[in-house]
Scaffold this motif. Structure first.
Motif, PDB file in Angstrom:
ATOM      1  N   MET A  61       0.850  -1.162   0.000  1.00 21.71           N
ATOM      2  CA  MET A  61       0.000   0.000   0.000  1.00 21.71           C
ATOM      3  C   MET A  61       0.905   1.237   0.000  1.00 21.71           C
ATOM      4  O   MET A  61       1.832   1.335   0.785  1.00 21.71           O
ATOM      5  CB  MET A  61      -0.900  -0.018   1.232  1.00 21.71           C
ATOM      6  N   SER A  62       0.597   2.178  -0.857  1.00 25.31           N
ATOM      7  CA  SER A  62       1.458   3.340  -1.020  1.00 25.31           C
ATOM      8  C   SER A  62       1.120   4.431  -0.003  1.00 25.31           C
ATOM      9  O   SER A  62       0.059   4.436   0.618  1.00 25.31           O
ATOM     10  CB  SER A  62       1.305   3.889  -2.431  1.00 25.31           C
ATOM     11  N   VAL A  63       2.030   5.370   0.127  1.00 24.49           N
ATOM     12  CA  VAL A  63       1.859   6.481   1.063  1.00 24.49           C
ATOM     13  C   VAL A  63       0.628   7.326   0.719  1.00 24.49           C
ATOM     14  O   VAL A  63      -0.158   7.661   1.616  1.00 24.49           O
ATOM     15  CB  VAL A  63       3.139   7.340   1.115  1.00 24.49           C
ATOM     16  N   PRO A  64       0.401   7.700  -0.562  1.00 20.16           N
ATOM     17  CA  PRO A  64      -0.790   8.503  -0.838  1.00 20.16           C
ATOM     18  C   PRO A  64      -2.091   7.779  -0.529  1.00 20.16           C
ATOM     19  O   PRO A  64      -3.059   8.403  -0.063  1.00 20.16           O
ATOM     20  CB  PRO A  64      -0.710   8.822  -2.328  1.00 20.16           C
ATOM     21  N   LEU A  65      -2.132   6.495  -0.738  1.00 18.04           N
ATOM     22  CA  LEU A  65      -3.342   5.731  -0.438  1.00 18.04           C
ATOM     23  C   LEU A  65      -3.580   5.660   1.070  1.00 18.04           C
ATOM     24  O   LEU A  65      -4.715   5.808   1.536  1.00 18.04           O
ATOM     25  CB  LEU A  65      -3.253   4.332  -1.038  1.00 18.04           C
ATOM     26  N   ILE A  66      -2.523   5.474   1.847  1.00 19.70           N
ATOM     27  CA  ILE A  66      -2.657   5.472   3.300  1.00 19.70           C
ATOM     28  C   ILE A  66      -3.131   6.838   3.787  1.00 19.70           C
ATOM     29  O   ILE A  66      -4.029   6.935   4.628  1.00 19.70           O
ATOM     30  CB  ILE A  66      -1.323   5.078   3.965  1.00 19.70           C
ATOM     31  N   LEU A  67      -2.564   7.915   3.242  1.00 13.60           N
ATOM     32  CA  LEU A  67      -2.995   9.259   3.623  1.00 13.60           C
ATOM     33  C   LEU A  67      -4.433   9.522   3.200  1.00 13.60           C
ATOM     34  O   LEU A  67      -5.186  10.193   3.914  1.00 13.60           O
ATOM     35  CB  LEU A  67      -2.057  10.302   3.021  1.00 13.60           C
ATOM     36  N   GLY A  68      -4.833   8.991   2.054  1.00 13.59           N
ATOM     37  CA  GLY A  68      -6.215   9.133   1.613  1.00 13.59           C
ATOM     38  C   GLY A  68      -7.180   8.422   2.542  1.00 13.59           C
ATOM     39  O   GLY A  68      -8.253   8.954   2.868  1.00 13.59           O
ATOM     40  N   LEU A  69      -6.813   7.244   2.997  1.00 12.35           N
ATOM     41  CA  LEU A  69      -7.662   6.518   3.941  1.00 12.35           C
ATOM     42  C   LEU A  69      -7.706   7.215   5.297  1.00 12.35           C
ATOM     43  O   LEU A  69      -8.758   7.267   5.940  1.00 12.35           O
ATOM     44  CB  LEU A  69      -7.178   5.075   4.080  1.00 12.35           C
ATOM     45  N   LEU A  70      -6.582   7.780   5.726  1.00 15.98           N
ATOM     46  CA  LEU A  70      -6.582   8.565   6.959  1.00 15.98           C
ATOM     47  C   LEU A  70      -7.434   9.820   6.807  1.00 15.98           C
ATOM     48  O   LEU A  70      -8.092  10.251   7.758  1.00 15.98           O
ATOM     49  CB  LEU A  70      -5.152   8.937   7.352  1.00 15.98           C
ATOM     50  N   TRP A  71      -7.439  10.418   5.621  1.00 12.25           N
ATOM     51  CA  TRP A  71      -8.295  11.575   5.350  1.00 12.25           C
ATOM     52  C   TRP A  71      -9.764  11.177   5.491  1.00 12.25           C
ATOM     53  O   TRP A  71     -10.548  11.940   6.054  1.00 12.25           O
ATOM     54  CB  TRP A  71      -8.013  12.108   3.949  1.00 12.25           C
ATOM     55  N   LEU A  72     -10.126  10.015   4.983  1.00 14.32           N
ATOM     56  CA  LEU A  72     -11.506   9.545   5.112  1.00 14.32           C
ATOM     57  C   LEU A  72     -11.893   9.335   6.576  1.00 14.32           C
ATOM     58  O   LEU A  72     -12.999   9.702   6.990  1.00 14.32           O
ATOM     59  CB  LEU A  72     -11.701   8.242   4.330  1.00 14.32           C
ATOM     60  N   VAL A  73     -10.997   8.771   7.361  1.00 16.29           N
ATOM     61  CA  VAL A  73     -11.273   8.572   8.783  1.00 16.29           C
ATOM     62  C   VAL A  73     -11.410   9.918   9.489  1.00 16.29           C
ATOM     63  O   VAL A  73     -12.332  10.132  10.285  1.00 16.29           O
ATOM     64  CB  VAL A  73     -10.166   7.706   9.437  1.00 16.29           C
ATOM     65  N   ALA A  74     -10.504  10.854   9.188  1.00 14.65           N
ATOM     66  CA  ALA A  74     -10.567  12.181   9.813  1.00 14.65           C
ATOM     67  C   ALA A  74     -11.854  12.906   9.426  1.00 14.65           C
ATOM     68  O   ALA A  74     -12.465  13.594  10.266  1.00 14.65           O
ATOM     69  CB  ALA A  74      -9.350  13.005   9.408  1.00 14.65           C
ATOM     70  N   ALA A  75     -12.293  12.772   8.186  1.00 11.68           N
ATOM     71  CA  ALA A  75     -13.531  13.417   7.749  1.00 11.68           C
ATOM     72  C   ALA A  75     -14.734  12.824   8.470  1.00 11.68           C
ATOM     73  O   ALA A  75     -15.646  13.555   8.875  1.00 11.68           O
ATOM     74  CB  ALA A  75     -13.693  13.266   6.238  1.00 11.68           C
ATOM     75  N   ASN A  76     -14.742  11.513   8.644  1.00  9.44           N
ATOM     76  CA  ASN A  76     -15.847  10.881   9.376  1.00  9.44           C
ATOM     77  C   ASN A  76     -15.853  11.278  10.839  1.00  9.44           C
ATOM     78  O   ASN A  76     -16.913  11.552  11.408  1.00  9.44           O
ATOM     79  CB  ASN A  76     -15.764   9.361   9.247  1.00  9.44           C
ATOM     80  N   VAL A  77     -14.705  11.311  11.467  1.00  8.47           N
ATOM     81  CA  VAL A  77     -14.623  11.684  12.881  1.00  8.47           C
ATOM     82  C   VAL A  77     -15.022  13.146  13.070  1.00  8.47           C
ATOM     83  O   VAL A  77     -15.736  13.486  14.017  1.00  8.47           O
ATOM     84  CB  VAL A  77     -13.210  11.406  13.440  1.00  8.47           C
ATOM     85  N   SER A  78     -14.586  14.024  12.175  1.00 10.41           N
ATOM     86  CA  SER A  78     -14.931  15.441  12.317  1.00 10.41           C
ATOM     87  C   SER A  78     -16.431  15.668  12.146  1.00 10.41           C
ATOM     88  O   SER A  78     -16.990  16.606  12.718  1.00 10.41           O
ATOM     89  CB  SER A  78     -14.160  16.289  11.315  1.00 10.41           C
ATOM     90  N   GLY A  79     -17.099  14.822  11.392  1.00  5.21           N
ATOM     91  CA  GLY A  79     -18.533  14.943  11.228  1.00  5.21           C
ATOM     92  C   GLY A  79     -19.327  14.486  12.433  1.00  5.21           C
ATOM     93  O   GLY A  79     -20.504  14.803  12.562  1.00  5.21           O
ATOM     94  N   MET A  80     -18.683  13.773  13.342  1.00  2.00           N
ATOM     95  CA  MET A  80     -19.377  13.284  14.539  1.00  2.00           C
ATOM     96  C   MET A  80     -19.488  14.331  15.633  1.00  2.00           C
ATOM     97  O   MET A  80     -20.305  14.189  16.531  1.00  2.00           O
ATOM     98  CB  MET A  80     -18.647  12.057  15.087  1.00  2.00           C
ATOM     99  N   PHE A  81     -18.664  15.366  15.568  1.00  2.00           N
ATOM    100  CA  PHE A  81     -18.691  16.392  16.605  1.00  2.00           C
ATOM    101  C   PHE A  81     -19.707  17.470  16.246  1.00  2.00           C
ATOM    102  O   PHE A  81     -19.838  17.855  15.083  1.00  2.00           O
ATOM    103  CB  PHE A  81     -17.306  17.014  16.773  1.00  2.00           C
ATOM    104  N   PRO A  82     -20.421  17.987  17.234  1.00  2.00           N
ATOM    105  CA  PRO A  82     -21.391  19.051  16.950  1.00  2.00           C
ATOM    106  C   PRO A  82     -20.684  20.342  16.544  1.00  2.00           C
ATOM    107  O   PRO A  82     -19.563  20.612  16.965  1.00  2.00           O
ATOM    108  CB  PRO A  82     -22.134  19.226  18.271  1.00  2.00           C
ATOM    109  N   SER A  83     -21.367  21.112  15.695  1.00  2.00           N
ATOM    110  CA  SER A  83     -20.792  22.359  15.210  1.00  2.00           C
ATOM    111  C   SER A  83     -21.900  23.379  15.029  1.00  2.00           C
ATOM    112  O   SER A  83     -22.932  23.082  14.425  1.00  2.00           O
ATOM    113  CB  SER A  83     -20.082  22.127  13.882  1.00  2.00           C
TER     114      SER A  83
END
Length: 83
Positions: A1-23
């Motif tokens: 698995m390449s570095v950009p793909l790992i960073l892309g998957l981490l971006w997806l996790v961060a986007a999901n987690v950020s959507g869980m917090f109230p704003s």
């Protein structure tokens, strides 16, 4: 698995987690940051992994950031004069 793909998957996790917090701003500032980071990352994934993996990542990102995608789609339709 390449570095950009790992960073892309981490971006997806961060986007999901950020959507869980109230704003009180309805997550728009976070969406702007995610878009600013995600577009170059998507280009990097396209460069290294190819078009199919980049399309899968794009669809996953669009499912998370569905409101900015919807508003962009409406803006493009209005700019082209479609009803």
């Amino acid at each position: 698995m390449s570095v950009p793909l790992i960073l892309g998957l981490l971006w997806l996790v961060a986007a999901n987690v950020s959507g869980m917090f109230p704003s009180k701003h309805h997550h728009w500032p976070t969406a702007y940051v995610l878009i600013a980071i995600g577009l170059p990352l998507l280009a990097w994934v396209f460069w290294v992994e190819g078009v199919w993996i980049a399309l899968i990542l794009l669809v996953a990102a669009a499912s998370i950031l569905r409101w900015p995608v919807l508003f962009a789609w409406r803006w493009v339709k209005r700019a082209l004069g479609s009803k």
